[in-house]
Write a protein that holds these residues in place. Structure first.
Motif, PDB file in Angstrom:
ATOM      1  N   ARG A 125       0.951  -1.015  -0.247  1.00  0.00           N
ATOM      2  CA  ARG A 125      -0.202   0.102   0.028  1.00  0.00           C
ATOM      3  C   ARG A 125       0.762   1.338   0.528  1.00  0.00           C
ATOM      4  N   LEU A 126       2.130   1.190   0.180  1.00  0.00           N
ATOM      5  CA  LEU A 126       3.031   2.391   0.248  1.00  0.00           C
ATOM      6  C   LEU A 126       2.916   2.772  -0.912  1.00  0.00           C
ATOM      7  N   ASP A 127       3.348   4.593  -1.182  1.00  0.00           N
ATOM      8  CA  ASP A 127       3.948   4.872  -1.982  1.00  0.00           C
ATOM      9  C   ASP A 127       5.189   5.185  -2.312  1.00  0.00           C
ATOM     10  N   ASN A 128       5.835   5.240  -1.520  1.00  0.00           N
ATOM     11  CA  ASN A 128       7.102   6.308  -1.168  1.00  0.00           C
ATOM     12  C   ASN A 128       8.158   5.051   0.322  1.00  0.00           C
ATOM     13  N   GLU A 129       9.321   5.803  -0.686  1.00  0.00           N
ATOM     14  CA  GLU A 129      10.508   5.390   1.407  1.00  0.00           C
ATOM     15  C   GLU A 129       9.929   5.808   2.383  1.00  0.00           C
ATOM     16  N   ASP A 296      14.914   6.905  -2.078  1.00  0.00           N
ATOM     17  CA  ASP A 296      15.304   6.936  -2.989  1.00  0.00           C
ATOM     18  C   ASP A 296      13.977   5.549  -3.872  1.00  0.00           C
ATOM     19  N   GLN A 297      13.955   7.016  -4.929  1.00  0.00           N
ATOM     20  CA  GLN A 297      12.197   5.659  -5.346  1.00  0.00           C
ATOM     21  C   GLN A 297      12.394   4.517  -5.946  1.00  0.00           C
ATOM     22  N   ARG A 298      13.809   5.173  -7.093  1.00  0.00           N
ATOM     23  CA  ARG A 298      14.222   4.428  -7.858  1.00  0.00           C
ATOM     24  C   ARG A 298      14.472   2.750  -6.779  1.00  0.00           C
ATOM     25  N   GLU A 299      15.204   2.948  -5.867  1.00  0.00           N
ATOM     26  CA  GLU A 299      15.263   1.386  -5.435  1.00  0.00           C
ATOM     27  C   GLU A 299      13.803   1.110  -4.406  1.00  0.00           C
ATOM     28  N   MET A 304       9.544  -3.006  -4.443  1.00  0.00           N
ATOM     29  CA  MET A 304       8.551  -2.916  -3.666  1.00  0.00           C
ATOM     30  C   MET A 304       7.878  -3.588  -4.837  1.00  0.00           C
ATOM     31  N   ARG A 305       7.733  -3.246  -6.569  1.00  0.00           N
ATOM     32  CA  ARG A 305       7.678  -4.422  -7.455  1.00  0.00           C
ATOM     33  C   ARG A 305       6.891  -5.456  -7.209  1.00  0.00           C
ATOM     34  N   THR A 306       7.688  -6.480  -7.037  1.00  0.00           N
ATOM     35  CA  THR A 306       7.419  -8.023  -6.759  1.00  0.00           C
ATOM     36  C   THR A 306       6.552  -8.165  -5.050  1.00  0.00           C
ATOM     37  N   VAL A 307       6.630  -7.137  -4.455  1.00  0.00           N
ATOM     38  CA  VAL A 307       5.295  -7.554  -3.196  1.00  0.00           C
ATOM     39  C   VAL A 307       4.024  -6.956  -3.488  1.00  0.00           C
TER      40      VAL A 307
END
Length: 437
Positions: A125-129, A296-299, A304-307
């Motif tokens: 559900r998170l949008d960013n670090e 760090d939005q890239r990291e 998170m993409r597979t999560v």
């Protein structure tokens, strides 16, 4: 008539003991671990609490499934290090570790000896670090602030404060499950039963307090404030804290979130937390976003993409289709060439076909499922589950030759895939009829 778990006397008893428990709990005056740094020495009852905490954690780990992603755990551990005050990092008694639980519910909690847990459902559900750091900072403050010990010491009667509270929790959770099943919310009921089976039935009293009930208003406020301070000192944009809680209020079209009995999924708690956090931000005056900003939005996106994809599978299994669909939409954006994502898109369509109101709607969903499974095989020709599902669709539609081909390919790819025994039976049937020659 609803099941007997709806007995008002039973519920009143449960609520009464929980109320007594809450009234008995007032904070005590203990300095945080970080205040003394390397000189910190745990108290005798604190050592005993940690021993109980480690024993509970061992029981918990026998029942829950951890999410196997070492790169994600290293990423989370790095954020924990950035949020840790120097005095906490310097102490020799508590080492903070973090683990991810493969569970689609909104939850994160901490054991007093330093073990942090966060569910895939919350991560997805998170949008960013910065939002992730908000959650971790809250839980880390519970550990640093010795909240479980303060909570335990404040109980006037330890037996009532812990053991009976756990029993009361079991009663209320059982009622929740009964309500949900009665109303036809099968997925939500199953999700609540995860909590009932793992925490209440095992008598994991510390986990119940940390994961579900919370430590009481005063200590939770302290954890919110501590998390916000950690966020600011680490250079993150503190304005992301209330935005996180607002995002968690969105149920994505699912029924009212009775399922989310957990602390980060309680709508009243979230609304209260939004108001408190916004008030705290106003009191700080104009605050720059910080050197890290959103982080760090890239990291973050990479980890998170597979999560999101894997949590979508868990929500599909629970019948929470709207949540699964929103997570799959995110996964498709971030993993455009991923066969597993396409397969799950097909499973979502197939599940919707089972609840379609008419034949035309059902057939349209099945066509969508077949398309997605075929696309999955285009990305990964050896995807056993996609072969299995296409084989079943072909079998149901009378296309026996295609069914033979896909069933055989599924078994060649993975002899142990779920449903392998049924596939073998169908292949025997088709072969005996001459359809596989």
């Amino acid at each position: 008539m609803r099941p007997s778990v709806r007995s008002p006397w039973l519920r009143l008893t449960a609520l009464a003991v929980l109320a007594a428990f809450a009234l008995a709990c007032a904070s005590t005056n203990l300095p945080p671990i970080s205040a003394t740094g390397s000189a910190f020495t745990p108290l005798a009852d604190e050592v005993a609490l940690w021993e109980s905490s480690r024993e509970e954690e061992a029981k918990l780990l026998e029942k829950v499934r951890l999410y196997d992603d070492p790169a994600l755990e290293r990423y989370l551990a790095g954020i924990v290090d950035e949020l840790q005050p120097p005095g906490m990092a310097a102490n020799r008694e508590v080492r903070t570790t973090i683990h991810v639980v493969a569970d689609p519910t909104l939850n994160a909690f901490a054991y007093p000896h330093g073990s942090l847990y966060i569910h895939t459902g919350l991560l997805a559900r998170l949008d960013n670090e910065a939002q992730l750091a908000t959650v971790l900072g809250h839980e880390m403050t519970h550990v640093d602030g010795r909240h479980m010990l303060r909570h335990q010491r404040a109980a006037q009667n330890r037996e009532i404060g812990f053991t009976i509270a756990s029993i009361a929790a079991s009663v209320i959770i059982a009622e929740k499950v009964g309500d949900l099943y009665w109303d036809g919310h099968w997925g939500e009921a199953a999700a609540v039963e995860i909590l009932a089976n793992v925490i209440a039935s095992l008598g994991l009293e510390l986990a119940f307090i940390a994961a579900v009930n919370g430590y009481g208003r005063e200590l939770e406020r302290e954890a919110d404030a501590g998390g916000l301070t950690r966020l600011r000192l680490a250079g993150y944009d503190t304005a992301q804290a209330p935005k996180l809680y607002e995002a968690l209020l969105d149920d994505h079209g699912e029924p009212p979130a009775k399922v989310e009995a957990f602390f980060f999924g309680s709508h009243p708690n979230l609304k209260d937390r939004i108001a408190r956090t916004e008030e705290a931000l106003r009191a700080q005056g104009p605050v720059a976003p910080g050197s890290r900003g959103l982080g760090d939005q890239r990291e973050f996106a990479l980890r998170m993409r597979t999560v999101a994809r894997d949590d979508a599978r868990l929500n599909l299994e629970l019948g929470r289709l709207e949540l699964a669909e929103s997570e799959l939409a995110r996964a498709r954006r971030e993993l455009p060439g991923d066969a597993e994502t396409q397969f799950l898109v097909g499973m979502l369509a197939r599940t919707r076909a089972a609840t379609a109101k008419d034949a035309a709607g059902r057939d349209a969903h099945l066509d969508d499922a077949a398309t997605a499974f075929t696309q999955a095989l285009g990305l990964d020709p050896g995807h056993a589950e996609a072969h299995r599902e296409l084989g079943q669709l072909a079998y149901d539609r009378g296309d026996r030759r295609s069914a033979c081909s896909h069933f055989a390919a599924a078994l060649r790819s993975d002899r142990d895939l779920p449903g392998a025994d049924r596939i073998e039976d169908l292949l025997d049937e088709l072969d005996a009829a001459g359809d596989c020659r």
